[in-house]
Design a protein around this motif. Sequence first.
Motif, PDB file in Angstrom:
ATOM      1  N   LYS A  72       0.834  -1.208   0.000  1.00 17.73           N
ATOM      2  CA  LYS A  72       0.000   0.000   0.000  1.00 17.73           C
ATOM      3  C   LYS A  72       0.869   1.257   0.000  1.00 17.73           C
ATOM      4  O   LYS A  72       0.601   2.206  -0.736  1.00 17.73           O
ATOM      5  CB  LYS A  72      -0.929  -0.006   1.213  1.00 17.73           C
ATOM      6  N   GLU A  73       1.909   1.274   0.810  1.00 16.07           N
ATOM      7  CA  GLU A  73       2.803   2.433   0.860  1.00 16.07           C
ATOM      8  C   GLU A  73       3.515   2.615  -0.481  1.00 16.07           C
ATOM      9  O   GLU A  73       3.645   3.734  -0.977  1.00 16.07           O
ATOM     10  CB  GLU A  73       3.831   2.269   1.982  1.00 16.07           C
ATOM     11  N   PHE A  74       3.993   1.514  -1.056  1.00 15.76           N
ATOM     12  CA  PHE A  74       4.668   1.578  -2.356  1.00 15.76           C
ATOM     13  C   PHE A  74       3.735   2.144  -3.416  1.00 15.76           C
ATOM     14  O   PHE A  74       4.107   3.049  -4.167  1.00 15.76           O
ATOM     15  CB  PHE A  74       5.158   0.186  -2.764  1.00 15.76           C
ATOM     16  N   LYS A  75       2.528   1.637  -3.468  1.00 19.78           N
ATOM     17  CA  LYS A  75       1.563   2.086  -4.470  1.00 19.78           C
ATOM     18  C   LYS A  75       1.302   3.589  -4.359  1.00 19.78           C
ATOM     19  O   LYS A  75       1.166   4.276  -5.371  1.00 19.78           O
ATOM     20  CB  LYS A  75       0.251   1.307  -4.327  1.00 19.78           C
ATOM     21  N   GLU A  76       1.276   4.104  -3.150  1.00 21.36           N
ATOM     22  CA  GLU A  76       1.030   5.532  -2.943  1.00 21.36           C
ATOM     23  C   GLU A  76       2.188   6.406  -3.436  1.00 21.36           C
ATOM     24  O   GLU A  76       2.004   7.599  -3.647  1.00 21.36           O
ATOM     25  CB  GLU A  76       0.731   5.827  -1.474  1.00 21.36           C
ATOM     26  N   THR A  77       3.378   5.825  -3.636  1.00 22.15           N
ATOM     27  CA  THR A  77       4.500   6.607  -4.157  1.00 22.15           C
ATOM     28  C   THR A  77       4.445   6.742  -5.671  1.00 22.15           C
ATOM     29  O   THR A  77       5.225   7.483  -6.258  1.00 22.15           O
ATOM     30  CB  THR A  77       5.873   5.992  -3.777  1.00 22.15           C
ATOM     31  N   GLU A  79       2.305   7.042  -9.575  1.00 20.79           N
ATOM     32  CA  GLU A  79       1.203   7.732 -10.232  1.00 20.79           C
ATOM     33  C   GLU A  79       0.982   7.124 -11.612  1.00 20.79           C
ATOM     34  O   GLU A  79       1.829   6.409 -12.131  1.00 20.79           O
ATOM     35  CB  GLU A  79       1.520   9.221 -10.364  1.00 20.79           C
ATOM     36  N   GLY A  80      -0.145   7.420 -12.190  1.00 20.59           N
ATOM     37  CA  GLY A  80      -0.438   7.020 -13.561  1.00 20.59           C
ATOM     38  C   GLY A  80      -0.376   5.530 -13.785  1.00 20.59           C
ATOM     39  O   GLY A  80      -0.853   4.734 -12.984  1.00 20.59           O
ATOM     40  N   ARG A  81       0.252   5.151 -14.911  1.00 22.04           N
ATOM     41  CA  ARG A  81       0.359   3.734 -15.271  1.00 22.04           C
ATOM     42  C   ARG A  81       1.111   2.924 -14.238  1.00 22.04           C
ATOM     43  O   ARG A  81       0.832   1.751 -14.028  1.00 22.04           O
ATOM     44  CB  ARG A  81       1.044   3.571 -16.620  1.00 22.04           C
ATOM     45  N   ALA A  82       2.079   3.531 -13.593  1.00 19.44           N
ATOM     46  CA  ALA A  82       2.849   2.803 -12.584  1.00 19.44           C
ATOM     47  C   ALA A  82       1.951   2.369 -11.435  1.00 19.44           C
ATOM     48  O   ALA A  82       2.107   1.280 -10.899  1.00 19.44           O
ATOM     49  CB  ALA A  82       3.995   3.645 -12.054  1.00 19.44           C
ATOM     50  N   ARG A  83       1.004   3.220 -11.064  1.00 18.67           N
ATOM     51  CA  ARG A  83       0.081   2.851  -9.984  1.00 18.67           C
ATOM     52  C   ARG A  83      -0.799   1.681 -10.430  1.00 18.67           C
ATOM     53  O   ARG A  83      -1.091   0.784  -9.656  1.00 18.67           O
ATOM     54  CB  ARG A  83      -0.770   4.047  -9.575  1.00 18.67           C
ATOM     55  N   THR A  84      -1.203   1.694 -11.685  1.00 19.68           N
ATOM     56  CA  THR A  84      -2.012   0.599 -12.218  1.00 19.68           C
ATOM     57  C   THR A  84      -1.251  -0.717 -12.164  1.00 19.68           C
ATOM     58  O   THR A  84      -1.826  -1.768 -11.903  1.00 19.68           O
ATOM     59  CB  THR A  84      -2.421   0.903 -13.678  1.00 19.68           C
ATOM     60  N   ALA A  86       1.205  -1.405 -10.024  1.00 19.75           N
ATOM     61  CA  ALA A  86       1.936  -1.432  -8.757  1.00 19.75           C
ATOM     62  C   ALA A  86       2.105  -2.830  -8.192  1.00 19.75           C
ATOM     63  O   ALA A  86       3.183  -3.187  -7.706  1.00 19.75           O
ATOM     64  CB  ALA A  86       1.257  -0.518  -7.739  1.00 19.75           C
ATOM     65  N   GLU A  87       1.067  -3.638  -8.252  1.00 21.88           N
ATOM     66  CA  GLU A  87       1.156  -4.969  -7.650  1.00 21.88           C
ATOM     67  C   GLU A  87       2.207  -5.818  -8.362  1.00 21.88           C
ATOM     68  O   GLU A  87       3.044  -6.471  -7.722  1.00 21.88           O
ATOM     69  CB  GLU A  87      -0.196  -5.675  -7.690  1.00 21.88           C
ATOM     70  N   GLN A  88       2.195  -5.789  -9.680  1.00 22.18           N
ATOM     71  CA  GLN A  88       3.178  -6.543 -10.457  1.00 22.18           C
ATOM     72  C   GLN A  88       4.594  -6.027 -10.171  1.00 22.18           C
ATOM     73  O   GLN A  88       5.526  -6.810  -9.993  1.00 22.18           O
ATOM     74  CB  GLN A  88       2.857  -6.435 -11.938  1.00 22.18           C
ATOM     75  N   SER A  89       4.762  -4.716 -10.118  1.00 25.73           N
ATOM     76  CA  SER A  89       6.075  -4.134  -9.838  1.00 25.73           C
ATOM     77  C   SER A  89       6.544  -4.480  -8.430  1.00 25.73           C
ATOM     78  O   SER A  89       7.717  -4.796  -8.222  1.00 25.73           O
ATOM     79  CB  SER A  89       6.029  -2.613 -10.014  1.00 25.73           C
ATOM     80  N   PHE A  90       5.631  -4.407  -7.482  1.00 29.96           N
ATOM     81  CA  PHE A  90       5.984  -4.722  -6.092  1.00 29.96           C
ATOM     82  C   PHE A  90       6.507  -6.156  -5.989  1.00 29.96           C
ATOM     83  O   PHE A  90       7.536  -6.405  -5.369  1.00 29.96           O
ATOM     84  CB  PHE A  90       4.766  -4.529  -5.185  1.00 29.96           C
ATOM     85  N   ARG A  91       5.825  -7.084  -6.634  1.00 31.18           N
ATOM     86  CA  ARG A  91       6.272  -8.487  -6.598  1.00 31.18           C
ATOM     87  C   ARG A  91       7.599  -8.658  -7.324  1.00 31.18           C
ATOM     88  O   ARG A  91       8.482  -9.382  -6.869  1.00 31.18           O
ATOM     89  CB  ARG A  91       5.224  -9.396  -7.215  1.00 31.18           C
ATOM     90  N   ALA A  92       7.751  -8.007  -8.469  1.00 32.76           N
ATOM     91  CA  ALA A  92       8.958  -8.190  -9.280  1.00 32.76           C
ATOM     92  C   ALA A  92      10.207  -7.620  -8.611  1.00 32.76           C
ATOM     93  O   ALA A  92      11.294  -8.186  -8.751  1.00 32.76           O
ATOM     94  CB  ALA A  92       8.770  -7.540 -10.651  1.00 32.76           C
ATOM     95  N   PHE A  93      10.062  -6.518  -7.897  1.00 34.52           N
ATOM     96  CA  PHE A  93      11.242  -5.857  -7.317  1.00 34.52           C
ATOM     97  C   PHE A  93      11.385  -6.086  -5.826  1.00 34.52           C
ATOM     98  O   PHE A  93      12.336  -5.609  -5.225  1.00 34.52           O
ATOM     99  CB  PHE A  93      11.218  -4.360  -7.641  1.00 34.52           C
ATOM    100  N   ASN A  94      10.505  -6.831  -5.228  1.00 33.21           N
ATOM    101  CA  ASN A  94      10.555  -7.146  -3.813  1.00 33.21           C
ATOM    102  C   ASN A  94      11.458  -8.356  -3.631  1.00 33.21           C
ATOM    103  O   ASN A  94      11.027  -9.488  -3.778  1.00 33.21           O
ATOM    104  CB  ASN A  94       9.138  -7.412  -3.306  1.00 33.21           C
ATOM    105  N   ARG A  95      12.702  -8.120  -3.318  1.00 36.10           N
ATOM    106  CA  ARG A  95      13.713  -9.187  -3.230  1.00 36.10           C
ATOM    107  C   ARG A  95      13.953  -9.593  -1.775  1.00 36.10           C
ATOM    108  O   ARG A  95      13.242  -9.180  -0.881  1.00 36.10           O
ATOM    109  CB  ARG A  95      15.036  -8.703  -3.841  1.00 36.10           C
TER     110      ARG A  95
END
Length: 140
Positions: A72-77, A79-84, A86-95
């Motif tokens: 939730k905190e990551f998503k709030e950082t 905007e735009g397409r990145a927010r859409t 966010a879940e995929q990015s969070f999983r991909a870069f969460n090491r």
Amino acid sequence: MIRQSMCAVLALSATLSVANAALAQVAVTPEVALRFLDANKDGMVTLNDYLNVQMPKMTAGDLDQNGELTYKEFKETLEGRARTNAEQSFRAFNRDGRERTMNQRDFLNYHAYVFTGILDGDKDGFLTAGELGKVMSQDR
């Protein structure tokens, strides 16, 4: 007034790859965005310049100030397409085996990917006004 405007432009330009619609609304040109991203004012926006602009977003987004971002905190950082996305990015870069939080290294790796994979079109390590213009106009 100028300082407030500069801060607003800086906040928007920090997410150039994903905040195209927001940038268009405030009529920020690629040249203006480039000047604000150029932290050391050498006329070139490098990955380091870009990441230096992103770091305050992590600090501001870390509501519990524990040095990590929840999804939730990551998503709030973002905007735009990145927010859409966010879940995929969070999983991909969460090491590092953490499934529920993203640390500073993960956050910066995500933004390094945005810089190298999306913003720096010619892959020379520098952002130009032309590259920013392409990204900024994609969602108009």
